[in-house]
Design a protein around this motif. Structure first.
Motif, PDB file in Angstrom:
ATOM      1  N   MET A  69       0.848  -1.173   0.000  1.00 34.97           N
ATOM      2  CA  MET A  69       0.000   0.000   0.000  1.00 34.97           C
ATOM      3  C   MET A  69       0.891   1.233   0.000  1.00 34.97           C
ATOM      4  O   MET A  69       1.871   1.289   0.722  1.00 34.97           O
ATOM      5  N   THR A  70       0.503   2.217  -0.798  1.00 40.26           N
ATOM      6  CA  THR A  70       1.305   3.441  -0.844  1.00 40.26           C
ATOM      7  C   THR A  70       1.044   4.283   0.401  1.00 40.26           C
ATOM      8  O   THR A  70       0.035   4.109   1.097  1.00 40.26           O
ATOM      9  N   GLU A  71       1.950   5.192   0.646  1.00 39.27           N
ATOM     10  CA  GLU A  71       1.811   6.082   1.795  1.00 39.27           C
ATOM     11  C   GLU A  71       0.555   6.948   1.662  1.00 39.27           C
ATOM     12  O   GLU A  71      -0.168   7.167   2.634  1.00 39.27           O
ATOM     13  N   LEU A  72       0.293   7.404   0.445  1.00 36.80           N
ATOM     14  CA  LEU A  72      -0.886   8.251   0.231  1.00 36.80           C
ATOM     15  C   LEU A  72      -2.171   7.481   0.516  1.00 36.80           C
ATOM     16  O   LEU A  72      -3.083   7.986   1.182  1.00 36.80           O
ATOM     17  N   LEU A  73      -2.261   6.258   0.028  1.00 37.98           N
ATOM     18  CA  LEU A  73      -3.466   5.455   0.265  1.00 37.98           C
ATOM     19  C   LEU A  73      -3.617   5.160   1.755  1.00 37.98           C
ATOM     20  O   LEU A  73      -4.727   5.218   2.297  1.00 37.98           O
ATOM     21  N   ASP A  74      -2.524   4.888   2.435  1.00 33.73           N
ATOM     22  CA  ASP A  74      -2.563   4.649   3.875  1.00 33.73           C
ATOM     23  C   ASP A  74      -3.093   5.884   4.608  1.00 33.73           C
ATOM     24  O   ASP A  74      -3.949   5.772   5.496  1.00 33.73           O
ATOM     25  N   ARG A  75      -2.631   7.067   4.222  1.00 36.60           N
ATOM     26  CA  ARG A  75      -3.118   8.314   4.828  1.00 36.60           C
ATOM     27  C   ARG A  75      -4.605   8.499   4.560  1.00 36.60           C
ATOM     28  O   ARG A  75      -5.354   8.934   5.442  1.00 36.60           O
ATOM     29  N   ALA A  76      -5.029   8.159   3.354  1.00 34.68           N
ATOM     30  CA  ALA A  76      -6.439   8.305   3.004  1.00 34.68           C
ATOM     31  C   ALA A  76      -7.310   7.394   3.871  1.00 34.68           C
ATOM     32  O   ALA A  76      -8.374   7.803   4.351  1.00 34.68           O
ATOM     33  N   PHE A  77      -6.874   6.154   4.077  1.00 34.09           N
ATOM     34  CA  PHE A  77      -7.641   5.236   4.922  1.00 34.09           C
ATOM     35  C   PHE A  77      -7.700   5.725   6.364  1.00 34.09           C
ATOM     36  O   PHE A  77      -8.735   5.623   7.022  1.00 34.09           O
ATOM     37  N   LYS A  78      -6.593   6.256   6.858  1.00 32.64           N
ATOM     38  CA  LYS A  78      -6.595   6.781   8.224  1.00 32.64           C
ATOM     39  C   LYS A  78      -7.571   7.942   8.352  1.00 32.64           C
ATOM     40  O   LYS A  78      -8.317   8.042   9.333  1.00 32.64           O
TER      41      LYS A  78
ATOM     42  N   ALA B  67     -10.200   8.435   6.455  1.00 33.96           N
ATOM     43  CA  ALA B  67     -11.553   7.909   6.249  1.00 33.96           C
ATOM     44  C   ALA B  67     -12.130   7.324   7.531  1.00 33.96           C
ATOM     45  O   ALA B  67     -13.350   7.336   7.726  1.00 33.96           O
ATOM     46  N   ARG B  68     -11.300   6.830   8.407  1.00 32.44           N
ATOM     47  CA  ARG B  68     -11.785   6.243   9.664  1.00 32.44           C
ATOM     48  C   ARG B  68     -12.530   7.262  10.517  1.00 32.44           C
ATOM     49  O   ARG B  68     -13.325   6.902  11.369  1.00 32.44           O
ATOM     50  N   ASN B  69     -12.268   8.537  10.306  1.00 34.17           N
ATOM     51  CA  ASN B  69     -12.912   9.596  11.084  1.00 34.17           C
ATOM     52  C   ASN B  69     -14.209  10.081  10.456  1.00 34.17           C
ATOM     53  O   ASN B  69     -14.884  10.936  11.027  1.00 34.17           O
TER      54      ASN B  69
ATOM     55  N   MET C 210     -20.497   7.767   4.900  1.00 36.15           N
ATOM     56  CA  MET C 210     -19.445   8.247   3.988  1.00 36.15           C
ATOM     57  C   MET C 210     -18.364   7.175   3.814  1.00 36.15           C
ATOM     58  O   MET C 210     -17.824   7.015   2.721  1.00 36.15           O
ATOM     59  N   GLN C 211     -18.060   6.449   4.876  1.00 33.46           N
ATOM     60  CA  GLN C 211     -17.091   5.358   4.760  1.00 33.46           C
ATOM     61  C   GLN C 211     -17.595   4.316   3.765  1.00 33.46           C
ATOM     62  O   GLN C 211     -16.839   3.812   2.939  1.00 33.46           O
ATOM     63  N   ASP C 212     -18.893   3.997   3.844  1.00 38.58           N
ATOM     64  CA  ASP C 212     -19.469   3.030   2.912  1.00 38.58           C
ATOM     65  C   ASP C 212     -19.420   3.549   1.475  1.00 38.58           C
ATOM     66  O   ASP C 212     -19.148   2.778   0.545  1.00 38.58           O
ATOM     67  N   ASP C 213     -19.684   4.839   1.281  1.00 32.65           N
ATOM     68  CA  ASP C 213     -19.596   5.423  -0.059  1.00 32.65           C
ATOM     69  C   ASP C 213     -18.185   5.276  -0.620  1.00 32.65           C
ATOM     70  O   ASP C 213     -18.001   4.898  -1.784  1.00 32.65           O
TER      71      ASP C 213
END
Length: 75
Positions: free
Chosen positions: A1-10, A12-14, A19-22
């Protein structure tokens, strides 16, 4: 996983669950996973069931009703 995608998932948890489902649906669509785009409420499903039953019994809008709807929306 790229760093950017990891940041995006973190981030998204908030977000609220809807919105998470979307986001999850968008990601799954991009990866080729088939999912329903729209989740219907029980009320919406009941409305569709009623519409299908009306169509099955031949209950359709009249030409006059259709013209009125089109006129209402300027069509």
């Amino acid at each position: 996983m790229t760093e950017l995608l990891d940041r995006a998932f973190k981030a998204a948890r908030n977000l609220p669950p809807a919105m998470q489902d979307d986001l999850a649906r968008a990601i799954m669509a991009m990866t080729g996973e088939a999912m329903a785009v729209v989740q219907l409420t029980a009320e919406e499903e009941a409305s569709f069931d009623e519409s299908y039953a009306q169509a099955a019994s031949g209950e359709f809008a009249t030409d006059e009703q259709i013209r009125a709807i089109w006129a209402k929306h300027g069509l």
